[in-house]
Design a protein around this motif. Sequence first.
Motif, PDB file in Angstrom:
ATOM      1  N   ILE A   3       1.036  -1.261   0.106  1.00  0.00           N
ATOM      2  CA  ILE A   3       0.259   0.052   0.019  1.00  0.00           C
ATOM      3  C   ILE A   3       1.100   1.106  -0.072  1.00  0.00           C
ATOM      4  N   LEU A   4       0.511   1.960  -0.796  1.00  0.00           N
ATOM      5  CA  LEU A   4       1.304   3.319  -1.067  1.00  0.00           C
ATOM      6  C   LEU A   4       0.400   4.340  -0.231  1.00  0.00           C
ATOM      7  N   ILE A   5       0.946   5.120   0.858  1.00  0.00           N
ATOM      8  CA  ILE A   5       0.005   6.185   1.475  1.00  0.00           C
ATOM      9  C   ILE A   5       0.483   7.396   0.932  1.00  0.00           C
ATOM     10  N   ALA A   6      -0.150   8.306   0.321  1.00  0.00           N
ATOM     11  CA  ALA A   6       0.332   9.531  -0.173  1.00  0.00           C
ATOM     12  C   ALA A   6      -0.665  10.485  -0.233  1.00  0.00           C
ATOM     13  N   PRO A   7      -1.141  11.119   1.172  1.00  0.00           N
ATOM     14  CA  PRO A   7      -2.188  12.048   1.087  1.00  0.00           C
ATOM     15  C   PRO A   7      -1.521  13.558   1.151  1.00  0.00           C
ATOM     16  N   ASN A   8      -2.388  14.553   0.857  1.00  0.00           N
ATOM     17  CA  ASN A   8      -2.053  16.036   0.816  1.00  0.00           C
ATOM     18  C   ASN A   8      -2.362  16.211   2.357  1.00  0.00           C
ATOM     19  N   ALA A   9      -2.438  17.448   2.879  1.00  0.00           N
ATOM     20  CA  ALA A   9      -2.457  17.929   4.192  1.00  0.00           C
ATOM     21  C   ALA A   9      -4.073  18.306   4.200  1.00  0.00           C
ATOM     22  N   PHE A  10      -4.671  17.871   5.487  1.00  0.00           N
ATOM     23  CA  PHE A  10      -5.895  18.402   5.499  1.00  0.00           C
ATOM     24  C   PHE A  10      -5.848  19.670   6.028  1.00  0.00           C
ATOM     25  N   LYS A  11      -5.964  20.834   5.225  1.00  0.00           N
ATOM     26  CA  LYS A  11      -5.658  22.281   5.785  1.00  0.00           C
ATOM     27  C   LYS A  11      -6.161  22.604   7.001  1.00  0.00           C
ATOM     28  N   GLY A  12      -5.553  23.405   7.853  1.00  0.00           N
ATOM     29  CA  GLY A  12      -6.104  23.736   8.943  1.00  0.00           C
ATOM     30  C   GLY A  12      -6.483  22.690  10.115  1.00  0.00           C
ATOM     31  N   SER A  13      -6.088  21.363   9.854  1.00  0.00           N
ATOM     32  CA  SER A  13      -6.279  20.273  10.956  1.00  0.00           C
ATOM     33  C   SER A  13      -4.910  19.543  11.012  1.00  0.00           C
ATOM     34  N   LEU A  14      -4.635  18.632   9.894  1.00  0.00           N
ATOM     35  CA  LEU A  14      -3.340  17.900  10.044  1.00  0.00           C
ATOM     36  C   LEU A  14      -2.592  18.216   8.740  1.00  0.00           C
ATOM     37  N   SER A  15      -1.234  18.052   9.049  1.00  0.00           N
ATOM     38  CA  SER A  15      -0.158  18.330   7.764  1.00  0.00           C
ATOM     39  C   SER A  15      -0.147  16.806   7.211  1.00  0.00           C
ATOM     40  N   ALA A  16       0.187  16.673   6.037  1.00  0.00           N
ATOM     41  CA  ALA A  16       0.289  15.669   5.109  1.00  0.00           C
ATOM     42  C   ALA A  16       1.132  14.377   6.030  1.00  0.00           C
ATOM     43  N   LEU A  17       2.154  14.771   6.669  1.00  0.00           N
ATOM     44  CA  LEU A  17       2.966  13.848   7.268  1.00  0.00           C
ATOM     45  C   LEU A  17       2.154  13.163   8.433  1.00  0.00           C
ATOM     46  N   GLU A  18       1.389  14.046   9.095  1.00  0.00           N
ATOM     47  CA  GLU A  18       0.493  13.676  10.165  1.00  0.00           C
ATOM     48  C   GLU A  18      -0.772  12.576   9.647  1.00  0.00           C
ATOM     49  N   VAL A  19      -1.283  13.128   8.579  1.00  0.00           N
ATOM     50  CA  VAL A  19      -2.336  12.045   7.986  1.00  0.00           C
ATOM     51  C   VAL A  19      -1.739  10.871   7.557  1.00  0.00           C
ATOM     52  N   ALA A  20      -0.650  10.746   6.819  1.00  0.00           N
ATOM     53  CA  ALA A  20       0.063   9.653   6.473  1.00  0.00           C
ATOM     54  C   ALA A  20       0.545   8.604   7.465  1.00  0.00           C
ATOM     55  N   GLY A  21       0.983   9.271   8.562  1.00  0.00           N
ATOM     56  CA  GLY A  21       1.309   8.464   9.957  1.00  0.00           C
ATOM     57  C   GLY A  21      -0.036   7.750  10.415  1.00  0.00           C
ATOM     58  N   ILE A  22      -1.060   8.657  10.479  1.00  0.00           N
ATOM     59  CA  ILE A  22      -2.261   8.181  11.221  1.00  0.00           C
ATOM     60  C   ILE A  22      -2.901   6.931  10.161  1.00  0.00           C
ATOM     61  N   ILE A  23      -3.052   6.977   9.076  1.00  0.00           N
ATOM     62  CA  ILE A  23      -3.469   6.115   8.233  1.00  0.00           C
ATOM     63  C   ILE A  23      -2.635   4.769   8.170  1.00  0.00           C
ATOM     64  N   GLN A  24      -1.302   5.077   8.197  1.00  0.00           N
ATOM     65  CA  GLN A  24      -0.425   3.703   8.263  1.00  0.00           C
ATOM     66  C   GLN A  24      -0.720   3.097   9.375  1.00  0.00           C
ATOM     67  N   SER A  25      -0.284   3.726  10.627  1.00  0.00           N
ATOM     68  CA  SER A  25      -0.496   2.981  11.771  1.00  0.00           C
ATOM     69  C   SER A  25      -1.907   2.320  12.004  1.00  0.00           C
ATOM     70  N   ASN A  26      -2.847   2.800  11.646  1.00  0.00           N
ATOM     71  CA  ASN A  26      -4.004   2.133  11.905  1.00  0.00           C
ATOM     72  C   ASN A  26      -4.557   0.940  10.828  1.00  0.00           C
ATOM     73  N   LEU A  27      -3.830   1.251   9.900  1.00  0.00           N
ATOM     74  CA  LEU A  27      -3.931   0.220   8.797  1.00  0.00           C
ATOM     75  C   LEU A  27      -3.493  -1.127   9.347  1.00  0.00           C
ATOM     76  N   LEU A  28      -2.051  -0.959   9.888  1.00  0.00           N
ATOM     77  CA  LEU A  28      -1.317  -2.025  10.378  1.00  0.00           C
ATOM     78  C   LEU A  28      -2.164  -2.550  11.795  1.00  0.00           C
ATOM     79  N   LYS A  29      -2.994  -1.722  12.187  1.00  0.00           N
ATOM     80  CA  LYS A  29      -3.762  -2.525  13.309  1.00  0.00           C
ATOM     81  C   LYS A  29      -4.759  -3.354  12.756  1.00  0.00           C
ATOM     82  N   LEU A  30      -5.401  -2.969  11.591  1.00  0.00           N
ATOM     83  CA  LEU A  30      -6.476  -3.865  10.895  1.00  0.00           C
ATOM     84  C   LEU A  30      -5.627  -4.992  10.474  1.00  0.00           C
ATOM     85  N   ASN A  31      -4.398  -5.107   9.977  1.00  0.00           N
ATOM     86  CA  ASN A  31      -3.701  -6.075   9.352  1.00  0.00           C
ATOM     87  C   ASN A  31      -2.210  -5.969   9.418  1.00  0.00           C
ATOM     88  N   PRO A  32      -1.613  -6.461  10.407  1.00  0.00           N
ATOM     89  CA  PRO A  32      -0.129  -6.306  10.679  1.00  0.00           C
ATOM     90  C   PRO A  32       0.740  -7.003   9.266  1.00  0.00           C
TER      91      PRO A  32
END
Length: 368
Positions: A3-32
Amino acid sequence: MNILIAPNAFKGSLSALEVAGIIQSNLLKLNPDLKCKCLPIADGGDGTFDVLTHHYNGETHIISTIDLLDREIKASLFLTEQGLAIIELTHVAGLSLLKPSDYNPLNTHTFGVGDLIRLALDLNCSKIILAVGGSGTLDMGLGALRALGYRFFDKDGLELKGGGGNLSSIVTVDTQCFDRRIMNVDFQIACDVENPLIGECGAAKVFGAQKGATSEEIDLLHQNHQYFAELIKAQFQIDISDMKYGGAAGGIAAGLHAMCGAKLQSGSELVFQCLDMDEAIDECDLLITGEGRIDSQSAFGKAPYVLAQKAKEKGKRVYAFCGTSEFLQNSPFDKVFPIKKVSQSLTEAMKRTKENLIDAVFSMRGVL
């Protein structure tokens, strides 16, 4: 699954780096067993500096300069081990540096941007990437050009400073002290919009109001841009009036192209080149991208949309997270996951972006 995780920022809320990190960590909780690669993206606007410096090895350099209203400010550039200097205009001339009561589009300027460019030259860089989105200026780069040694005089021989309000007073351009080192560097500007400098889709007409210009000031700035473009054409034999990307960041793109040899590019495409995105797409089974809102404007060069198109051309599945969305015809996204809860106001949803995004990731359980 790769899986390639490549988001832009959620402007005013989360940076692109933060969004990518959240998606990755929780995907791995779904399926290590998932194999995830994170490549946060940007389009030449706010956050481009963070995305690119996260990708490269190098060193941050800090200088004292002035912001768009002459206030002292510390600003940074990043120099990679390969000699690439990365600069973001918003650090010294961004609209985000101003309170609405401080908006002053006739006087705001880009001098600090030129200071950062000079620092890059002093560090013997071989290439410069300047991300220009998010500006609070409409000076066509007048301030940056002054910092790089150009001098501008009125009919009485008085040297002009200031911003876009002074452009029509320029009669003479003195190039004697211009720092010509810039002409020997690969100078690229990452533009977040395609608008030309002049016309109904030009810098002043489209972006003047958001930078605080009244209708009268918009007309004045538009006329000033026309005037300075004609002066440049006469002295430098370059017509910048209707070139693609020329209106980016209040016309600094056009000004630096004409007078410093800068190459203008789509910010999204330039960032993708830096990230070796084509290779990353080739290696993935699923692309996950996203940003704050996906709507009809997304098709006009927004980074997640452009990225999704690239992936679909290669036969990849594409999912996108967003705060809110609207239906898109011929969408390159296989699935879109709006994260805002129906019961939430937009203000509340933006405060709970992280929690909502986590919930949305877990809702993917049945489609991975």
